[in-house]
Motif scaffolding. Structure first.
Motif, PDB file in Angstrom:
ATOM      1  N   PRO A 241      -2.905  -6.830  -9.727  1.00 31.19           N
ATOM      2  CA  PRO A 241      -3.870  -5.752  -9.505  1.00 31.19           C
ATOM      3  C   PRO A 241      -4.537  -5.821  -8.124  1.00 31.19           C
ATOM      4  CG  PRO A 241      -4.126  -6.661 -11.704  1.00 31.19           C
ATOM      5  CD  PRO A 241      -3.196  -7.574 -10.963  1.00 31.19           C
ATOM      6  N   LEU A 242      -4.680  -7.020  -7.580  1.00 35.39           N
ATOM      7  CA  LEU A 242      -5.266  -7.152  -6.244  1.00 35.39           C
ATOM      8  C   LEU A 242      -4.300  -6.655  -5.169  1.00 35.39           C
ATOM      9  CD1 LEU A 242      -7.053 -10.625  -6.503  1.00 35.39           C
ATOM     10  CD2 LEU A 242      -7.928  -8.356  -7.061  1.00 35.39           C
ATOM     11  N   ILE A 243      -3.028  -6.960  -5.339  1.00 35.47           N
ATOM     12  CA  ILE A 243      -2.017  -6.429  -4.410  1.00 35.47           C
ATOM     13  C   ILE A 243      -2.024  -4.907  -4.465  1.00 35.47           C
ATOM     14  CG2 ILE A 243       0.458  -6.299  -3.918  1.00 35.47           C
ATOM     15  CD1 ILE A 243       0.715  -9.175  -4.970  1.00 35.47           C
ATOM     16  N   ARG A 244      -2.068  -4.379  -5.680  1.00 39.19           N
ATOM     17  CA  ARG A 244      -2.100  -2.926  -5.858  1.00 39.19           C
ATOM     18  C   ARG A 244      -3.335  -2.333  -5.184  1.00 39.19           C
ATOM     19  NH1 ARG A 244       1.572   0.987  -7.349  1.00 39.19           N
ATOM     20  NH2 ARG A 244       0.411   2.436  -6.066  1.00 39.19           N
ATOM     21  N   ARG A 245      -4.475  -2.986  -5.331  1.00 41.05           N
ATOM     22  CA  ARG A 245      -5.713  -2.467  -4.735  1.00 41.05           C
ATOM     23  C   ARG A 245      -5.611  -2.383  -3.221  1.00 41.05           C
ATOM     24  NH1 ARG A 245     -11.085  -5.394  -6.428  1.00 41.05           N
ATOM     25  NH2 ARG A 245     -11.121  -3.809  -8.054  1.00 41.05           N
ATOM     26  N   LEU A 246      -5.078  -3.414  -2.571  1.00 39.22           N
ATOM     27  CA  LEU A 246      -4.941  -3.393  -1.111  1.00 39.22           C
ATOM     28  C   LEU A 246      -3.989  -2.276  -0.680  1.00 39.22           C
ATOM     29  CD1 LEU A 246      -4.738  -7.228  -0.357  1.00 39.22           C
ATOM     30  CD2 LEU A 246      -6.681  -5.711   0.058  1.00 39.22           C
ATOM     31  N   PHE A 247      -2.889  -2.122  -1.402  1.00 39.56           N
ATOM     32  CA  PHE A 247      -1.932  -1.056  -1.063  1.00 39.56           C
ATOM     33  C   PHE A 247      -2.586   0.316  -1.215  1.00 39.56           C
ATOM     34  CE2 PHE A 247       1.347   2.026  -2.166  1.00 39.56           C
ATOM     35  CZ  PHE A 247       2.312   1.789  -1.202  1.00 39.56           C
ATOM     36  N   ASP A 248      -3.300   0.514  -2.314  1.00 36.63           N
ATOM     37  CA  ASP A 248      -3.924   1.819  -2.561  1.00 36.63           C
ATOM     38  C   ASP A 248      -5.044   2.113  -1.571  1.00 36.63           C
ATOM     39  OD1 ASP A 248      -2.207   2.284  -4.646  1.00 36.63           O
ATOM     40  OD2 ASP A 248      -3.610   1.666  -6.213  1.00 36.63           O
ATOM     41  N   ALA A 249      -5.581   1.072  -0.926  1.00 41.04           N
ATOM     42  CA  ALA A 249      -6.597   1.263   0.109  1.00 41.04           C
ATOM     43  C   ALA A 249      -5.973   1.573   1.471  1.00 41.04           C
ATOM     44  CB  ALA A 249      -7.474   0.015   0.215  1.00 41.04           C
ATOM     45  N   ASP A 250      -4.647   1.725   1.498  1.00 41.35           N
ATOM     46  CA  ASP A 250      -3.911   2.048   2.734  1.00 41.35           C
ATOM     47  C   ASP A 250      -3.957   0.919   3.761  1.00 41.35           C
ATOM     48  OD1 ASP A 250      -3.059   4.561   1.844  1.00 41.35           O
ATOM     49  OD2 ASP A 250      -4.925   5.493   2.474  1.00 41.35           O
ATOM     50  N   ILE A 251      -4.104  -0.312   3.285  1.00 38.66           N
ATOM     51  CA  ILE A 251      -3.954  -1.475   4.165  1.00 38.66           C
ATOM     52  C   ILE A 251      -2.458  -1.772   4.284  1.00 38.66           C
ATOM     53  CG2 ILE A 251      -4.340  -3.963   4.328  1.00 38.66           C
ATOM     54  CD1 ILE A 251      -7.113  -3.486   3.161  1.00 38.66           C
ATOM     55  N   LYS A 252      -2.028  -2.136   5.453  1.00 33.14           N
ATOM     56  CA  LYS A 252      -0.600  -2.358   5.702  1.00 33.14           C
ATOM     57  C   LYS A 252      -0.187  -3.744   5.208  1.00 33.14           C
ATOM     58  CE  LYS A 252      -0.649   0.802   9.634  1.00 33.14           C
ATOM     59  NZ  LYS A 252      -0.634   0.914  11.108  1.00 33.14           N
ATOM     60  N   ILE A 253       0.022  -3.824   3.901  1.00 33.40           N
ATOM     61  CA  ILE A 253       0.482  -5.083   3.317  1.00 33.40           C
ATOM     62  C   ILE A 253       2.000  -5.154   3.381  1.00 33.40           C
ATOM     63  CG2 ILE A 253      -1.537  -5.230   1.811  1.00 33.40           C
ATOM     64  CD1 ILE A 253       0.397  -4.489  -0.532  1.00 33.40           C
ATOM     65  N   THR A 254       2.516  -6.369   3.418  1.00 35.26           N
ATOM     66  CA  THR A 254       3.954  -6.604   3.409  1.00 35.26           C
ATOM     67  C   THR A 254       4.252  -7.691   2.389  1.00 35.26           C
ATOM     68  OG1 THR A 254       3.900  -8.321   5.120  1.00 35.26           O
ATOM     69  CG2 THR A 254       4.068  -6.039   5.873  1.00 35.26           C
TER      70      THR A 254
END
Length: 374
Positions: free
Chosen positions: A274-287
């Motif tokens: 859920p934390l990974i999902r939260r960062l992605f949904d915040a439009d942070i450029k996660i990889t």
């Protein structure tokens, strides 16, 4: 773990991989005998078994991290000559190419080798030779990231940086910071980070998940060091707990390199995904990346991508976006980034036209409710 064809075929950029963390039991055994080094194992089978700890034994927080670091640094003893480092590098590059990794930015720990009496030229020459061979043989590009060890002093970091100067911009394109985080904030290394930035290098730092003072460490990397923060943050998953950090990272356009399996070894699915999902949904450029795959239950980039695909979950379009993020925040030349992006767009077009094996779009449902942001 069964890997979907969609993920296997997806053109990938890997931005968080430690070359020393790709040392397989086979290569460790081989180099140990070649270099006349007595390993603390009576047989290859015993060595191989040491790479497969009981999963339940991993989930005990800091002690598990300490055991991992002991095993990681213990394996380095067999690396002595340029040919050893070349073989280490090429084994990773060939494995990565088989998973359709098109570009990689690879951490290496020169202090861990010079402290053992290995000349810096042996380390650099071997890795550089592998870098060139990967491009020629595999069509895969690579840059290295010189990592400073947190357990050593800032003065030691300056010294190793000086030793590596002849290879700046030709072999390595950036600097980073890794190792046990407790009591060793990134700010201790501010001087060498900012010196490297003035030299035209990129800068990143590990901010491990759920470690002491991790929010403060992320904040240092996202806003204090180098004026407006570093170019990337490695790990940093705990930022998802803080609205302030999410906004800071997003506003300063800082990319993040996540390694889901590394966290899942010590924390449960509902504490990680859920934390990974939260960062992605915040439009942070996660990889999504693999970290130290041979010491982490042999889970590589494809396994990590499948894990987020299934457990966040991510749709086809969102998986493509993760791949775009990696290209966007990588440190390759503009021309190379365009090549990588064009290749990804071609893959996306084939997927849409049905020329690539179809994969269902997973609806976002069934997630454990997130805790409120602080």
């Amino acid at each position: 773990m069964e890997i979907e064809a969609f993920i296997t075929n997806l053109p990938k950029v890997e931005l968080h991989i430690h070359i020393e963390g790709t040392l397989t039991p086979e290569l460790r055994w081989q180099l140990g005998h070649k270099n006349g080094i007595a390993l603390p194992f009576d047989s290859f089978e015993e060595l191989e078994a040491s790479y497969r700890p009981d999963p339940d034994d991993e989930r005990i927080g800091a002690d598990g991290l300490a055991r991992f670091l002991k095993q990681y640094f213990g394996g380095l003893e067999v690396l002595r000559t340029a040919s050893d480092f070349y073989e280490l590098g090429m084994r990773y590059f060939r494995s990565a190419a088989a998973m359709n990794v098109r570009h990689a930015e690879v951490f290496f720990d020169p202090q861990a080798h010079t402290e053992r009496g290995v000349p810096i030229a042996e380390v650099m020459q071997g890795l550089q030779d592998a870098q060139g061979q990967a491009k020629q043989e595999l069509g895969m590009t690579c840059d290295y990231i010189l990592c400073f060890l947190r357990s050593m002093s800032a003065e030691s970091a300056e010294e190793i940086y000086d030793l590596c100067q002849p290879y700046r911009h030709t072999m390595f394109c950036g600097v980073g910071l890794d190792g046990a985080e407790a009591g060793r904030p990134p700010l201790l290394f501010r001087s060498i980070f900012e010196r490297a930035a003035r030299d035209g290098l990129k800068v990143t730092s590990h901010c491990d998940f759920a470690q002491p003072n991790t929010h403060e460490h992320i904040k240092q990397c996202a806003s204090t060091i180098c004026g407006t923060g570093l170019d990337r943050i490695d790990h940093g998953l705990s930022a998802a707990d803080s609205r302030e950090l999410i906004e800071m990272i997003k506003n300063n356009d800082i990319g993040m390199t996540l390694c889901p399996n590394a966290y899942n070894r010590r924390w449960s699915d509902h504490e990680v995904y859920p934390l990974i999902r939260r960062l992605f949904d915040a439009d942070i450029k996660i990889t999504i990346n693999s970290d130290d795959p041979t010491y982490m239950n042999d889970k590589w980039i494809v396994h990590n991508m499948q894990m987020v695909r299934d457990r966040c979950p991510f749709s086809d379009v969102e998986m493509i976006q993760l791949a775009k993020n990696a290209i966007d925040i990588c440190w390759a030349s503009p021309a190379r980034k365009k090549q990588l992006m064009d290749e990804l767009f071609r893959y996306q077009d084939r997927m849409i036209s049905g020329k690539t094996p179809a994969c269902k779009v997973v609806e976002i449902s069934g997630l454990v409710p997130l805790p409120s942001l602080t």
